[in-house]
Design an enzyme around this catalytic site. Structure first.
Site, mmCIF file in Angstrom:
data_model
loop_
_atom_site.group_PDB
_atom_site.id
_atom_site.type_symbol
_atom_site.label_atom_id
_atom_site.label_comp_id
_atom_site.label_asym_id
_atom_site.label_seq_id
_atom_site.Cartn_x
_atom_site.Cartn_y
_atom_site.Cartn_z
ATOM 1 N N GLY A 141 -4.397 -9.420 1.824
ATOM 2 C CA GLY A 141 -3.467 -9.653 2.927
ATOM 3 C C GLY A 141 -2.044 -9.247 2.613
ATOM 4 O O GLY A 141 -1.709 -8.929 1.471
ATOM 5 N N ALA A 145 5.689 -9.977 -3.056
ATOM 6 C CA ALA A 145 5.845 -11.055 -4.032
ATOM 7 C C ALA A 145 7.197 -11.759 -3.920
ATOM 8 O O ALA A 145 7.269 -12.998 -3.914
ATOM 9 C CB ALA A 145 5.652 -10.499 -5.437
ATOM 10 N N LYS A 196 -5.780 0.198 1.456
ATOM 11 C CA LYS A 196 -4.469 0.209 2.131
ATOM 12 C C LYS A 196 -3.426 0.922 1.279
ATOM 13 O O LYS A 196 -2.505 1.554 1.821
ATOM 14 C CB LYS A 196 -4.049 -1.207 2.507
ATOM 15 C CG LYS A 196 -3.977 -2.201 1.361
ATOM 16 C CD LYS A 196 -2.632 -2.214 0.651
ATOM 17 C CE LYS A 196 -2.637 -3.237 -0.463
ATOM 18 N NZ LYS A 196 -1.382 -3.228 -1.252
ATOM 19 N N ARG A 266 5.648 1.497 -4.186
ATOM 20 C CA ARG A 266 5.437 2.786 -4.849
ATOM 21 C C ARG A 266 4.574 3.740 -4.036
ATOM 22 O O ARG A 266 4.828 4.945 -4.006
ATOM 23 C CB ARG A 266 4.817 2.538 -6.226
ATOM 24 C CG ARG A 266 5.786 1.928 -7.221
ATOM 25 C CD ARG A 266 5.092 1.309 -8.412
ATOM 26 N NE ARG A 266 4.345 0.116 -8.021
ATOM 27 C CZ ARG A 266 3.764 -0.707 -8.890
ATOM 28 N NH1 ARG A 266 3.833 -0.458 -10.184
ATOM 29 N NH2 ARG A 266 3.101 -1.764 -8.469
ATOM 30 N N GLU A 294 -1.046 2.820 -7.352
ATOM 31 C CA GLU A 294 -2.468 2.492 -7.271
ATOM 32 C C GLU A 294 -3.201 3.290 -6.195
ATOM 33 O O GLU A 294 -4.413 3.483 -6.282
ATOM 34 C CB GLU A 294 -2.629 0.988 -7.070
ATOM 35 C CG GLU A 294 -2.197 0.226 -8.329
ATOM 36 C CD GLU A 294 -2.390 -1.271 -8.229
ATOM 37 O OE1 GLU A 294 -2.110 -1.830 -7.153
ATOM 38 O OE2 GLU A 294 -2.802 -1.873 -9.232
#
Length: 346
Positions: A141, A145, A196, A266, A294
């Protein structure tokens, strides 16, 4: 009061300590071998994580990785893994060496695992590699952070094949500002958590690829909206191929997380570079040098799942124009280009 061990003192692992501690749980935050400076800073009186704004409460103890003992994990009610995907090898080793009592483990780590032509989620691969993990819990979700650590309203989703464990863990972590949904579609949540990042690269490229100098942010909005919609459709198709429920892609784990990822980070920065006509290699070797993107790792895993040439729109399950454009840029080192004539219009 529960005892919670968080492995990884990055921003997300540390941020999750905030709602846990606010619910009066005892939290042990363990740095990885790469978190030495962070742990040192946070162990000072009033110490603050370098990327967060405030010190954690007194019921959070921060220790370096080499101070973690087997009894820490044995005494824990829940273990949370807050490392990036390259850290999974370290986490697997730590848990297999030190976990002697079966415990549920929750993962905020996002990624896919490829073996030949087979692509799987961590929910499908890690349970067999960590025998003492009694349950795999996926955390997904839209959650930045720093915003969670600052107690801004945040909605996330916890997934576990055993719904009662998801309910119990959500009840342990939920606060007035940290609202939690639960599901048994752990594979779908894990798939979307990785996908995502990948699709955010292509959607973000639209933000810089069609500049509008009359807007304050210099960005046209229509191209981004079209690509975002296409991303949601393709994410649902790939989620289903990976063994999840396609509907999961249209909720917090998919659309919600994609929205917040396009907003910054990123993967978004890489997309912005591609939108201005730069290559992936150029952006990764300069603006993002030394950083883990990622979505790039996810692209490598997806290479065998998406046909190099998208088929016609009539073959919906095999129709991936946005994914193909991202793969062309990331894997085949082409300049990013999305043919709008091939997008779904509904």
């Amino acid at each position: 009061m529960a005892k919670i061990v968080v492995l990884g003192a990055g921003v997300m692992g540390t941020a999750l300590c905030v709602p846990a501690a606010e619910n009066n749980h005892a939290v042990l935050l363990v740095g990885t071998p790469l978190d030495g400076d962070i742990v040192t800073a946070m162990r000072l009186p009033g110490g603050v994580h370098p990327k967060l704004d405030d010190a954690l409460s007194d019921n959070v103890e921060t220790i370096p990785f080499d101070a973690l003992r087997s009894d820490h994990l044995g005494d824990a009610d829940y273990i949370i893994v807050g490392v990036s995907s390259p850290g999974i090898v370290w986490v697997t080793d730590v848990l297999n060496r030190l976990m002697t009592v079966a415990r549920p483990v929750a993962f905020v780590t996002k990624g896919l695992v490829s073996a030949g032509s087979t692509v799987s989620t961590y929910a499908q691969t890690l349970p067999s590699r960590i025998p003492m993990m009694s349950a795999f819990i996926g955390i997904g979700g839209p959650c930045i952070a720093r915003e969670l650590a600052n107690r801004l309203p945040t909605a996330s989703i916890y997934a576990c094949e055993d719904i009662s464990i998801a309910e119990q863990f959500a009840a342990t972590m939920a606060t007035d500002y940290y609202r939690l949904s639960i599901t048994t579609d752990v594979t779908g949540v894990e798939a979307c958590a990785a996908l995502k990042n990948f699709f955010a690269i292509g959607v973000s490229a639209m933000q810089t690829g069609y500049p509008d100098q009359k807007r304050a942010d210099g960005q046209s909005k229509n191209p981004t909206a079209a690509a975002f919609t296409q991303a949601s459709l393709e994410m649902a198709r790939l989620c289903e191929r990976l063994g999840g429920d396609s509907a999961t892609a249209f909720g917090l784990a998919g659309l919600g997380d994609l929205h917040v990822t396009v907003g910054g980070g990123r993967n978004s920065r890489l997309g912005h570079g591609l939108g201005t006509g730069r290559s992936v290699l150029d952006v990764l070797s300069s603006d993002l040098f030394g950083e883990t993107v990622e979505g790039v790792d996810t692209a490598r895993a997806l290479e065998t799942m998406v046909p190099e040439k998208s088929s016609s729109e009539g073959e919906a399950p095999h129709y991936f124009p946005l994914a193909s454009a991202i793969l062309d840029a990331v894997i085949r080192q082409k300049l990013f280009s999305l043919d709008f004539s091939r997008l779904v219009v509904r």
